[in-house]
Design a protein around this motif. Structure first.
Motif, PDB file in Angstrom:
ATOM      1  N   TRP A 149      25.188 -14.512  13.741  1.00  0.00           N
ATOM      2  CA  TRP A 149      25.800 -13.301  14.282  1.00  0.00           C
ATOM      3  C   TRP A 149      26.316 -13.534  15.707  1.00  0.00           C
ATOM      4  O   TRP A 149      27.449 -13.155  16.040  1.00  0.00           O
ATOM      5  N   LEU A 150      25.510 -14.188  16.527  1.00  0.00           N
ATOM      6  CA  LEU A 150      25.939 -14.480  17.898  1.00  0.00           C
ATOM      7  C   LEU A 150      27.148 -15.413  17.891  1.00  0.00           C
ATOM      8  O   LEU A 150      28.088 -15.232  18.672  1.00  0.00           O
ATOM      9  N   LEU A 191      18.003  -7.218  17.791  1.00  0.00           N
ATOM     10  CA  LEU A 191      18.314  -8.648  17.866  1.00  0.00           C
ATOM     11  C   LEU A 191      17.057  -9.475  18.103  1.00  0.00           C
ATOM     12  O   LEU A 191      16.847 -10.519  17.481  1.00  0.00           O
ATOM     13  N   LYS A 192      16.216  -9.007  19.025  1.00  0.00           N
ATOM     14  CA  LYS A 192      14.971  -9.744  19.324  1.00  0.00           C
ATOM     15  C   LYS A 192      14.100  -9.850  18.080  1.00  0.00           C
ATOM     16  O   LYS A 192      13.449 -10.862  17.835  1.00  0.00           O
ATOM     17  N   GLU A 241      15.634 -12.416  15.852  1.00  0.00           N
ATOM     18  CA  GLU A 241      15.418 -13.778  16.368  1.00  0.00           C
ATOM     19  C   GLU A 241      14.037 -14.301  15.993  1.00  0.00           C
ATOM     20  O   GLU A 241      13.853 -15.494  15.803  1.00  0.00           O
ATOM     21  N   ALA A 268      22.816   0.036  23.591  1.00  0.00           N
ATOM     22  CA  ALA A 268      22.586  -1.354  24.012  1.00  0.00           C
ATOM     23  C   ALA A 268      21.107  -1.707  23.874  1.00  0.00           C
ATOM     24  O   ALA A 268      20.752  -2.814  23.454  1.00  0.00           O
ATOM     25  N   HIS A 269      20.250  -0.756  24.207  1.00  0.00           N
ATOM     26  CA  HIS A 269      18.810  -0.977  24.087  1.00  0.00           C
ATOM     27  C   HIS A 269      18.441  -1.254  22.619  1.00  0.00           C
ATOM     28  O   HIS A 269      17.713  -2.203  22.312  1.00  0.00           O
ATOM     29  N   GLY A 275      30.526 -13.695  17.127  1.00  0.00           N
ATOM     30  CA  GLY A 275      31.049 -12.696  18.058  1.00  0.00           C
ATOM     31  C   GLY A 275      30.362 -11.347  17.951  1.00  0.00           C
ATOM     32  O   GLY A 275      30.943 -10.320  18.327  1.00  0.00           O
ATOM     33  N   GLN A 276      29.120 -11.356  17.455  1.00  0.00           N
ATOM     34  CA  GLN A 276      28.295 -10.134  17.433  1.00  0.00           C
ATOM     35  C   GLN A 276      28.954  -8.916  16.798  1.00  0.00           C
ATOM     36  O   GLN A 276      28.951  -7.835  17.404  1.00  0.00           O
ATOM     37  N   LYS A 335      29.481  -5.492  15.426  1.00  0.00           N
ATOM     38  CA  LYS A 335      28.579  -4.337  15.384  1.00  0.00           C
ATOM     39  C   LYS A 335      29.366  -3.053  15.324  1.00  0.00           C
ATOM     40  O   LYS A 335      30.485  -2.972  15.833  1.00  0.00           O
ATOM     41  N   GLN A 369      25.617  -5.978  12.701  1.00  0.00           N
ATOM     42  CA  GLN A 369      24.592  -5.091  13.239  1.00  0.00           C
ATOM     43  C   GLN A 369      25.139  -3.674  13.211  1.00  0.00           C
ATOM     44  O   GLN A 369      26.330  -3.466  13.458  1.00  0.00           O
ATOM     45  N   ALA A 429      20.417  -2.300  20.239  1.00  0.00           N
ATOM     46  CA  ALA A 429      21.043  -3.550  19.804  1.00  0.00           C
ATOM     47  C   ALA A 429      20.200  -4.750  20.222  1.00  0.00           C
ATOM     48  O   ALA A 429      19.985  -5.687  19.437  1.00  0.00           O
ATOM     49  N   ILE A 430      19.707  -4.727  21.450  1.00  0.00           N
ATOM     50  CA  ILE A 430      18.904  -5.851  21.950  1.00  0.00           C
ATOM     51  C   ILE A 430      17.537  -5.893  21.265  1.00  0.00           C
ATOM     52  O   ILE A 430      17.059  -6.960  20.867  1.00  0.00           O
ATOM     53  N   ALA A 431      16.915  -4.734  21.091  1.00  0.00           N
ATOM     54  CA  ALA A 431      15.588  -4.708  20.463  1.00  0.00           C
ATOM     55  C   ALA A 431      15.657  -5.220  19.020  1.00  0.00           C
ATOM     56  O   ALA A 431      14.795  -5.982  18.571  1.00  0.00           O
TER      57      ALA A 431
END
Lengths: 121, 121
Positions: free
Chosen positions: B50-51, B36-37, B40, B29-30, B54-55, B57, B9, B32-34
Protein backbone atom coordinates in the motif's frame (compact mmCIF):
# COMPACT_ATOMS: atom_id res chain seq x y z
CA UNK A 1 5.73 10.88 31.17
CA UNK A 2 9.31 9.81 30.80
CA UNK A 3 9.68 10.44 27.08
CA UNK A 4 12.81 12.12 25.97
CA UNK A 5 10.99 14.46 23.62
CA UNK A 6 7.69 16.29 23.65
CA UNK A 7 6.74 15.72 20.03
CA UNK A 8 3.93 16.66 17.70
CA UNK A 9 3.00 16.70 14.04
CA UNK A 10 1.69 19.64 12.03
CA UNK A 11 -0.03 19.36 8.68
CA UNK A 12 -0.07 22.54 6.61
CA UNK A 13 -2.83 22.93 4.02
CA UNK A 14 -3.22 25.38 1.13
CA UNK A 15 -6.28 27.49 1.70
CA UNK A 16 -6.55 28.67 -1.93
CA UNK A 17 -7.77 25.44 -3.51
CA UNK A 18 -11.24 23.98 -3.27
CA UNK A 19 -11.60 20.44 -2.02
CA UNK A 20 -14.52 18.63 -0.45
CA UNK A 21 -13.97 17.83 3.22
CA UNK A 22 -13.45 14.11 2.55
CA UNK A 23 -10.89 14.83 -0.14
CA UNK A 24 -9.14 17.30 2.14
CA UNK A 25 -9.07 14.76 4.99
CA UNK A 26 -7.54 12.14 2.69
CA UNK A 27 -4.80 14.56 1.60
CA UNK A 28 -4.01 15.43 5.22
CA UNK A 29 -3.86 11.74 6.14
CA UNK A 30 -1.51 11.17 3.22
CA UNK A 31 0.81 13.94 4.43
CA UNK A 32 0.66 12.66 8.02
CA UNK A 33 1.66 9.13 6.98
CA UNK A 34 4.38 10.24 4.57
CA UNK A 35 5.99 12.50 7.19
CA UNK A 36 5.70 9.75 9.83
CA UNK A 37 7.48 7.29 7.51
CA UNK A 38 10.27 9.80 7.07
CA UNK A 39 10.57 10.26 10.83
CA UNK A 40 10.61 6.48 11.37
CA UNK A 41 13.57 6.25 9.07
CA UNK A 42 15.58 9.22 10.27
CA UNK A 43 14.47 9.89 13.84
CA UNK A 44 12.78 6.72 15.08
CA UNK A 45 12.79 7.95 18.68
CA UNK A 46 10.59 10.89 17.70
CA UNK A 47 8.18 8.62 15.82
CA UNK A 48 7.99 6.10 18.64
CA UNK A 49 7.39 8.69 21.36
CA UNK A 50 4.71 10.38 19.28
CA UNK A 51 2.81 7.17 18.62
CA UNK A 52 2.95 6.29 22.29
CA UNK A 53 1.69 9.72 23.29
CA UNK A 54 -1.41 9.40 21.12
CA UNK A 55 -0.19 11.07 17.91
CA UNK A 56 -0.80 14.73 18.82
CA UNK A 57 -1.33 16.63 15.58
CA UNK A 58 -2.86 19.85 14.31
CA UNK A 59 -3.90 21.06 10.89
CA UNK A 60 -3.03 24.64 9.94
CA UNK A 61 -3.37 26.70 6.80
CA UNK A 62 -1.32 28.86 4.47
CA UNK A 63 -2.55 31.31 1.86
CA UNK A 64 -1.17 29.72 -1.29
CA UNK A 65 1.39 27.47 -2.95
CA UNK A 66 4.24 29.95 -2.48
CA UNK A 67 3.69 30.05 1.24
CA UNK A 68 3.38 26.24 1.41
CA UNK A 69 6.62 25.73 -0.49
CA UNK A 70 8.34 28.20 1.79
CA UNK A 71 7.22 26.26 4.88
CA UNK A 72 8.35 23.00 3.28
CA UNK A 73 11.76 24.38 2.37
CA UNK A 74 12.28 25.70 5.89
CA UNK A 75 11.34 22.34 7.42
CA UNK A 76 13.84 20.56 5.17
CA UNK A 77 16.52 23.15 5.87
CA UNK A 78 15.98 22.49 9.60
CA UNK A 79 16.35 18.77 8.97
CA UNK A 80 12.83 17.99 10.16
CA UNK A 81 10.90 15.04 8.73
CA UNK A 82 8.66 16.67 6.11
CA UNK A 83 6.60 15.45 3.16
CA UNK A 84 4.81 17.37 0.43
CA UNK A 85 1.67 15.90 -1.12
CA UNK A 86 0.97 16.15 -4.83
CA UNK A 87 -2.52 15.03 -5.84
CA UNK A 88 -2.84 12.72 -8.82
CA UNK A 89 -5.83 14.74 -9.90
CA UNK A 90 -8.23 11.90 -10.58
CA UNK A 91 -11.02 13.84 -8.86
CA UNK A 92 -11.68 17.46 -7.95
CA UNK A 93 -8.17 18.82 -8.61
CA UNK A 94 -5.89 19.30 -11.60
CA UNK A 95 -3.24 16.56 -11.89
CA UNK A 96 -0.08 17.56 -10.06
CA UNK A 97 -1.76 19.95 -7.65
CA UNK A 98 0.28 20.40 -4.48
CA UNK A 99 -2.17 20.29 -1.57
CA UNK A 100 -0.36 20.07 1.77
CA UNK A 101 2.80 19.40 3.74
CA UNK A 102 3.25 17.16 6.77
CA UNK A 103 5.96 18.09 9.28
CA UNK A 104 7.04 15.80 12.09
CA UNK A 105 6.63 14.04 14.41
CA UNK A 106 9.35 16.25 15.84
CA UNK A 107 9.98 18.21 19.03
CA UNK A 108 7.31 20.88 19.51
CA UNK A 109 9.65 23.81 19.97
CA UNK A 110 11.48 22.89 16.83
CA UNK A 111 8.31 22.67 14.69
CA UNK A 112 6.85 25.81 16.24
CA UNK A 113 9.76 27.84 14.91
CA UNK A 114 8.38 27.10 11.45
CA UNK A 115 4.63 26.75 11.88
CA UNK A 116 4.00 28.64 15.13
CA UNK A 117 2.61 31.64 13.31
CA UNK A 118 0.10 29.74 11.17
CA UNK A 119 -3.62 29.63 11.97
CA UNK A 120 -5.66 26.47 12.52
CA UNK A 121 -7.61 25.39 9.47
CA UNK B 1 2.47 -3.72 -11.10
CA UNK B 2 3.78 -6.90 -9.62
CA UNK B 3 2.31 -6.53 -6.15
CA UNK B 4 0.67 -9.55 -4.68
CA UNK B 5 -2.32 -7.59 -3.41
CA UNK B 6 -4.33 -4.66 -4.68
CA UNK B 7 -4.78 -2.86 -1.40
CA UNK B 8 -6.51 0.27 -0.17
CA UNK B 9 -7.54 1.99 3.02
CA UNK B 10 -11.00 3.30 3.90
CA UNK B 11 -11.71 5.78 6.68
CA UNK B 12 -15.32 5.85 7.88
CA UNK B 13 -16.56 9.06 9.52
CA UNK B 14 -19.69 9.76 11.57
CA UNK B 15 -21.83 12.28 9.77
CA UNK B 16 -23.90 13.21 12.84
CA UNK B 17 -21.29 15.20 14.72
CA UNK B 18 -20.08 18.68 13.93
CA UNK B 19 -16.39 19.22 13.47
CA UNK B 20 -14.47 21.92 11.68
CA UNK B 21 -12.70 20.66 8.58
CA UNK B 22 -9.25 20.84 10.19
CA UNK B 23 -10.44 18.90 13.21
CA UNK B 24 -12.10 16.33 10.94
CA UNK B 25 -8.92 15.96 8.88
CA UNK B 26 -6.85 15.38 12.03
CA UNK B 27 -9.27 12.65 13.19
CA UNK B 28 -9.12 10.95 9.80
CA UNK B 29 -5.31 11.10 9.81
CA UNK B 30 -5.33 9.58 13.29
CA UNK B 31 -7.51 6.69 12.12
CA UNK B 32 -5.37 6.18 9.01
CA UNK B 33 -2.16 5.94 11.04
CA UNK B 34 -3.65 3.72 13.76
CA UNK B 35 -5.02 1.26 11.18
CA UNK B 36 -1.71 1.30 9.27
CA UNK B 37 0.20 0.47 12.45
CA UNK B 38 -2.12 -2.47 13.01
CA UNK B 39 -1.57 -3.68 9.47
CA UNK B 40 2.20 -3.31 9.83
CA UNK B 41 2.08 -5.63 12.80
CA UNK B 42 -0.32 -8.25 11.50
CA UNK B 43 -0.15 -8.10 7.71
CA UNK B 44 3.09 -6.31 6.85
CA UNK B 45 2.82 -7.33 3.18
CA UNK B 46 -0.44 -5.36 2.87
CA UNK B 47 1.10 -2.32 4.54
CA UNK B 48 4.23 -2.44 2.42
CA UNK B 49 2.37 -2.82 -0.87
CA UNK B 50 0.00 0.00 0.00
CA UNK B 51 2.80 2.43 0.87
CA UNK B 52 4.59 1.56 -2.35
CA UNK B 53 1.44 2.08 -4.39
CA UNK B 54 0.96 5.63 -3.09
CA UNK B 55 -1.37 4.93 -0.15
CA UNK B 56 -4.72 4.83 -1.98
CA UNK B 57 -7.43 5.82 0.49
CA UNK B 58 -10.96 7.14 0.56
CA UNK B 59 -13.09 8.77 3.21
CA UNK B 60 -16.71 7.65 3.51
CA UNK B 61 -19.54 8.42 5.90
CA UNK B 62 -22.06 6.67 8.13
CA UNK B 63 -25.17 8.12 9.69
CA UNK B 64 -24.34 7.74 13.36
CA UNK B 65 -22.39 5.96 16.10
CA UNK B 66 -24.45 2.77 15.83
CA UNK B 67 -23.63 2.42 12.17
CA UNK B 68 -19.95 3.21 12.81
CA UNK B 69 -19.67 0.60 15.54
CA UNK B 70 -21.34 -1.92 13.27
CA UNK B 71 -18.78 -1.29 10.52
CA UNK B 72 -15.96 -1.56 13.05
CA UNK B 73 -17.27 -4.84 14.47
CA UNK B 74 -17.60 -6.34 11.01
CA UNK B 75 -14.04 -5.30 10.08
CA UNK B 76 -12.70 -6.95 13.24
CA UNK B 77 -14.80 -10.06 12.68
CA UNK B 78 -13.27 -10.30 9.20
CA UNK B 79 -9.82 -9.99 10.74
CA UNK B 80 -9.04 -6.77 8.90
CA UNK B 81 -6.71 -4.18 10.43
CA UNK B 82 -9.11 -1.65 11.93
CA UNK B 83 -8.85 1.19 14.45
CA UNK B 84 -11.54 3.27 16.12
CA UNK B 85 -10.75 6.86 17.11
CA UNK B 86 -12.00 8.36 20.35
CA UNK B 87 -11.46 12.10 20.66
CA UNK B 88 -10.02 13.41 23.89
CA UNK B 89 -12.46 16.27 23.69
CA UNK B 90 -10.09 19.14 24.36
CA UNK B 91 -11.73 21.15 21.59
CA UNK B 92 -15.03 21.09 19.71
CA UNK B 93 -16.25 17.66 20.93
CA UNK B 94 -17.29 16.09 24.23
CA UNK B 95 -14.52 13.98 25.80
CA UNK B 96 -14.77 10.37 24.67
CA UNK B 97 -16.60 11.10 21.42
CA UNK B 98 -16.06 8.35 18.87
CA UNK B 99 -15.39 10.06 15.53
CA UNK B 100 -14.19 7.59 12.90
CA UNK B 101 -12.81 4.17 12.04
CA UNK B 102 -9.83 3.36 9.81
CA UNK B 103 -9.88 0.04 7.95
CA UNK B 104 -6.86 -1.34 6.12
CA UNK B 105 -4.63 -1.24 4.22
CA UNK B 106 -6.16 -4.50 3.07
CA UNK B 107 -7.20 -6.10 -0.23
CA UNK B 108 -9.84 -3.99 -1.95
CA UNK B 109 -12.36 -6.76 -2.45
CA UNK B 110 -12.15 -7.67 1.18
CA UNK B 111 -12.73 -4.10 2.42
CA UNK B 112 -15.47 -3.49 -0.13
CA UNK B 113 -17.55 -6.26 1.41
CA UNK B 114 -17.84 -4.04 4.46
CA UNK B 115 -17.67 -0.47 3.19
CA UNK B 116 -18.69 -0.86 -0.47
CA UNK B 117 -22.18 0.49 0.19
CA UNK B 118 -21.06 3.66 1.98
CA UNK B 119 -21.04 7.07 0.33
CA UNK B 120 -18.03 9.34 -0.01
CA UNK B 121 -17.90 12.06 2.63
Amino acid sequence: MGYEYDVKQVIVVRNDIKMGKGKLAAQVAHAAIAALKMAEERRPEWAKGWLEEGQPKIVVKVRDLDELEDVYARALADDLPAAIVVDRGLTQLEPGTVTCVGIGPAPKDHIDEITGGLKLL
